[in-house]
Design a protein around this motif. Structure first.
Motif, PDB file in Angstrom:
ATOM      1  N   PHE A  83       0.633  -1.391  -0.104  1.00 54.69           N
ATOM      2  CA  PHE A  83      -0.091  -0.069   0.034  1.00 54.69           C
ATOM      3  C   PHE A  83       0.946   1.246   0.042  1.00 54.69           C
ATOM      4  CE2 PHE A  83      -2.657  -3.264   1.632  1.00 54.69           C
ATOM      5  CZ  PHE A  83      -4.033  -3.020   0.736  1.00 54.69           C
ATOM      6  N   THR A  84       2.225   1.320   0.138  1.00 54.79           N
ATOM      7  CA  THR A  84       2.863   2.120  -0.388  1.00 54.79           C
ATOM      8  C   THR A  84       3.034   2.660  -1.728  1.00 54.79           C
ATOM      9  OG1 THR A  84       5.012   0.727  -0.421  1.00 54.79           O
ATOM     10  CG2 THR A  84       4.515   1.669   1.778  1.00 54.79           C
ATOM     11  N   GLN A  85       2.431   1.716  -2.652  1.00 58.83           N
ATOM     12  CA  GLN A  85       2.481   2.203  -3.858  1.00 58.83           C
ATOM     13  C   GLN A  85       1.281   2.904  -4.502  1.00 58.83           C
ATOM     14  OE1 GLN A  85       3.036  -1.407  -6.472  1.00 58.83           O
ATOM     15  NE2 GLN A  85       4.211  -2.535  -4.682  1.00 58.83           N
ATOM     16  N   PRO A  86       1.383   4.128  -5.047  1.00 64.28           N
ATOM     17  CA  PRO A  86       0.345   4.935  -5.368  1.00 64.28           C
ATOM     18  C   PRO A  86      -0.788   4.390  -6.279  1.00 64.28           C
ATOM     19  CG  PRO A  86       2.371   6.108  -5.719  1.00 64.28           C
ATOM     20  CD  PRO A  86       2.776   4.659  -5.527  1.00 64.28           C
ATOM     21  N   GLY A  87      -0.141   3.431  -7.105  1.00 64.23           N
ATOM     22  CA  GLY A  87      -0.996   2.595  -8.113  1.00 64.23           C
ATOM     23  C   GLY A  87      -2.077   2.021  -7.495  1.00 64.23           C
ATOM     24  N   LEU A  88      -1.829   1.199  -6.170  1.00 69.80           N
ATOM     25  CA  LEU A  88      -2.894   0.587  -5.506  1.00 69.80           C
ATOM     26  C   LEU A  88      -4.045   1.378  -5.135  1.00 69.80           C
ATOM     27  CD1 LEU A  88      -0.896  -1.601  -5.735  1.00 69.80           C
ATOM     28  CD2 LEU A  88      -1.501  -2.517  -3.224  1.00 69.80           C
ATOM     29  N   TRP A  89      -3.695   2.691  -4.667  1.00 70.54           N
ATOM     30  CA  TRP A  89      -4.604   3.574  -4.121  1.00 70.54           C
ATOM     31  C   TRP A  89      -5.426   4.202  -5.306  1.00 70.54           C
ATOM     32  CZ3 TRP A  89      -5.775   3.636   0.944  1.00 70.54           C
ATOM     33  CH2 TRP A  89      -4.735   3.394   1.497  1.00 70.54           C
ATOM     34  N   GLY A 125      -9.382   4.002  -5.587  1.00 72.80           N
ATOM     35  CA  GLY A 125     -10.212   5.137  -5.587  1.00 72.80           C
ATOM     36  C   GLY A 125     -11.198   4.989  -6.881  1.00 72.80           C
ATOM     37  N   GLN A 126     -10.667   4.329  -7.898  1.00 72.67           N
ATOM     38  CA  GLN A 126     -11.396   4.379  -8.965  1.00 72.67           C
ATOM     39  C   GLN A 126     -12.680   3.087  -8.731  1.00 72.67           C
ATOM     40  OE1 GLN A 126      -8.591   2.702 -11.969  1.00 72.67           O
ATOM     41  NE2 GLN A 126      -7.985   4.807 -12.542  1.00 72.67           N
ATOM     42  N   GLY A 127     -12.398   2.170  -8.036  1.00 70.30           N
ATOM     43  CA  GLY A 127     -13.447   1.377  -7.507  1.00 70.30           C
ATOM     44  C   GLY A 127     -14.411   2.042  -6.689  1.00 70.30           C
ATOM     45  N   LEU A 128     -14.121   2.918  -5.601  1.00 77.41           N
ATOM     46  CA  LEU A 128     -14.921   3.892  -4.940  1.00 77.41           C
ATOM     47  C   LEU A 128     -15.849   4.605  -5.755  1.00 77.41           C
ATOM     48  CD1 LEU A 128     -15.969   4.332  -2.038  1.00 77.41           C
ATOM     49  CD2 LEU A 128     -14.146   5.830  -1.888  1.00 77.41           C
ATOM     50  N   LEU A 129     -15.232   5.025  -6.912  1.00 79.25           N
ATOM     51  CA  LEU A 129     -15.881   5.975  -7.657  1.00 79.25           C
ATOM     52  C   LEU A 129     -17.133   5.546  -8.300  1.00 79.25           C
ATOM     53  CD1 LEU A 129     -13.157   8.571  -9.003  1.00 79.25           C
ATOM     54  CD2 LEU A 129     -14.998   9.183  -7.276  1.00 79.25           C
ATOM     55  N   ASN A 130     -16.594   4.076  -8.739  1.00 77.63           N
ATOM     56  CA  ASN A 130     -17.776   3.402  -9.535  1.00 77.63           C
ATOM     57  C   ASN A 130     -18.856   3.201  -8.815  1.00 77.63           C
ATOM     58  OD1 ASN A 130     -16.268   3.310 -12.036  1.00 77.63           O
ATOM     59  ND2 ASN A 130     -15.237   1.512 -11.390  1.00 77.63           N
ATOM     60  N   GLU A 157     -15.735  -2.420  -8.891  1.00 81.51           N
ATOM     61  CA  GLU A 157     -16.083  -1.585  -7.748  1.00 81.51           C
ATOM     62  C   GLU A 157     -15.107  -1.887  -6.747  1.00 81.51           C
ATOM     63  OE1 GLU A 157     -17.577  -3.140  -4.997  1.00 81.51           O
ATOM     64  OE2 GLU A 157     -16.940  -5.238  -6.254  1.00 81.51           O
ATOM     65  N   LEU A 158     -15.253  -1.254  -5.477  1.00 86.38           N
ATOM     66  CA  LEU A 158     -14.378  -1.165  -4.550  1.00 86.38           C
ATOM     67  C   LEU A 158     -13.900  -2.505  -3.859  1.00 86.38           C
ATOM     68  CD1 LEU A 158     -12.516   0.536  -2.571  1.00 86.38           C
ATOM     69  CD2 LEU A 158     -14.499   0.694  -0.993  1.00 86.38           C
ATOM     70  N   LEU A 159     -15.001  -3.326  -3.835  1.00 90.39           N
ATOM     71  CA  LEU A 159     -14.712  -5.016  -3.214  1.00 90.39           C
ATOM     72  C   LEU A 159     -14.071  -5.710  -4.545  1.00 90.39           C
ATOM     73  CD1 LEU A 159     -15.250  -7.056  -1.095  1.00 90.39           C
ATOM     74  CD2 LEU A 159     -17.255  -7.497  -2.102  1.00 90.39           C
TER      75      LEU A 159
END
Length: 286
Positions: A54-60, A64-69, A219-221
């Motif tokens: 989770f130190t990698q920005p790509g994971l966040w 974030g894209q999943g949460l926006l969906n 999505e987020l899950l």
């Protein structure tokens, strides 16, 4: 201000008993949390290595894209639910028995069917009849079918709570039944039921997690599961992050519903005082 309760106020012995029960419940909860912590710690779930991905920005960005969906599906579903729910509310209050009965059957059926079953229906049955849509729209249709029934009943209750004198006043001004509903009753029902509608938005947002069964909607899950697939050591951590994301959005919506309810209570409390002030002003006018 006097308040009424359903039961007598507890006496000294009852208060001591309640305090003892509260202490025992807190102790059991703390013991359970400590036991869970010990188990997770023994498996290294709190180690830096488990959280290192989770130190990698790509994971966040993926999360974030999943949460926006999730938010996008919930927002579209709620917007459509308000439209069809308003139509259902009008139908439920119709003077024509066939229309009223048909709307009641629709409301009772789709309000009682589990959302997951509706999602399976839209994604598995509708394509067999030639309706080729993306997983996003299958999810939105299922959310709309479920939520429209709930919103329709909420708006019907809100309209019924409006004093009938407003309908009579609108008719006296020459408004038709449709105009009275559109310009007088529905706006007030939407405003009075806004806290309940925001609470329904919470239910819709949580329901978007069921898109996980479709597999094609990120999505987020689903985002958390993809991270857990590539970083098997961090599967639990990804699910925890997803859970926190759901919690933050739901808490924000819950606070919004509480604020709307408090505002309505303040407005309701100020209306009688305003009416008394206007009445006294009218009496003092020579």
């Amino acid at each position: 201000m006097n308040t009424k309760t359903l039961f007598d106020a507890p006496g000294p012995r009852a208060r001591r008993r309640h305090t003892l029960i509260e202490v025992l419940c807190i102790a059991l909860l703390a013991l359970g949390l400590y036991g869970a912590y010990e188990i997770l710690e023994a498996h290294g779930e709190f180690s830096p290595a488990a959280w290192k991905p989770f130190t990698q920005p790509g994971l966040w960005i993926l999360l974030g894209q999943g949460l926006l969906n999730n938010l996008r599906a919930a927002a579209v579903g709620m917007a459509l639910s308000l439209i069809f729910g308003a139509l259902l509310a009008v139908g439920l209050l119709s003077r024509k028995a066939p229309v009223r009965i048909a709307c009641r059957i629709f409301t009772d059926v789709f309000a009682s069917v589990p959302l997951l079953l509706l999602l399976y229906f839209t994604s598995l049955v509708l394509p067999t009849y030639g309706l080729k849509l993306s997983d996003f729209w299958f999810l939105v249709i299922a959310l709309t079918l479920f939520s429209s029934a709930v919103v329709g009943d909420l708006l019907r209750s809100g309209i019924r709570a409006i004093p009938y004198g407003q309908t009579e006043a609108a008719e006296a001004l020459g408004f038709s039944g449709a105009k009275t509903m559109q310009l007088v009753l529905l706006p007030q029902a939407l405003r009075s039921m806004s806290p309940a509608l925001v609470s329904q938005m919470v239910i819709l947002f949580k329901g978007t997690a069921l898109a996980y069964v479709l597999g094609g909607y990120i999505e987020l899950l689903r985002s958390a599961t993809v991270i857990g697939t590539y970083y098997s050591r961090s599967l639990l951590q990804a699910q925890i992050v997803a859970a926190v994301g759901f919690m933050l959005v739901n808490i924000a919506l819950g606070l919004l519903a509480t604020a709307l309810a408090s505002r309505q209570r303040r407005q309701s409390a100020s209306e009688p005082a305003q009416e008394k002030l206007e009445a006294s002003a009218a009496l003092s006018t020579p």
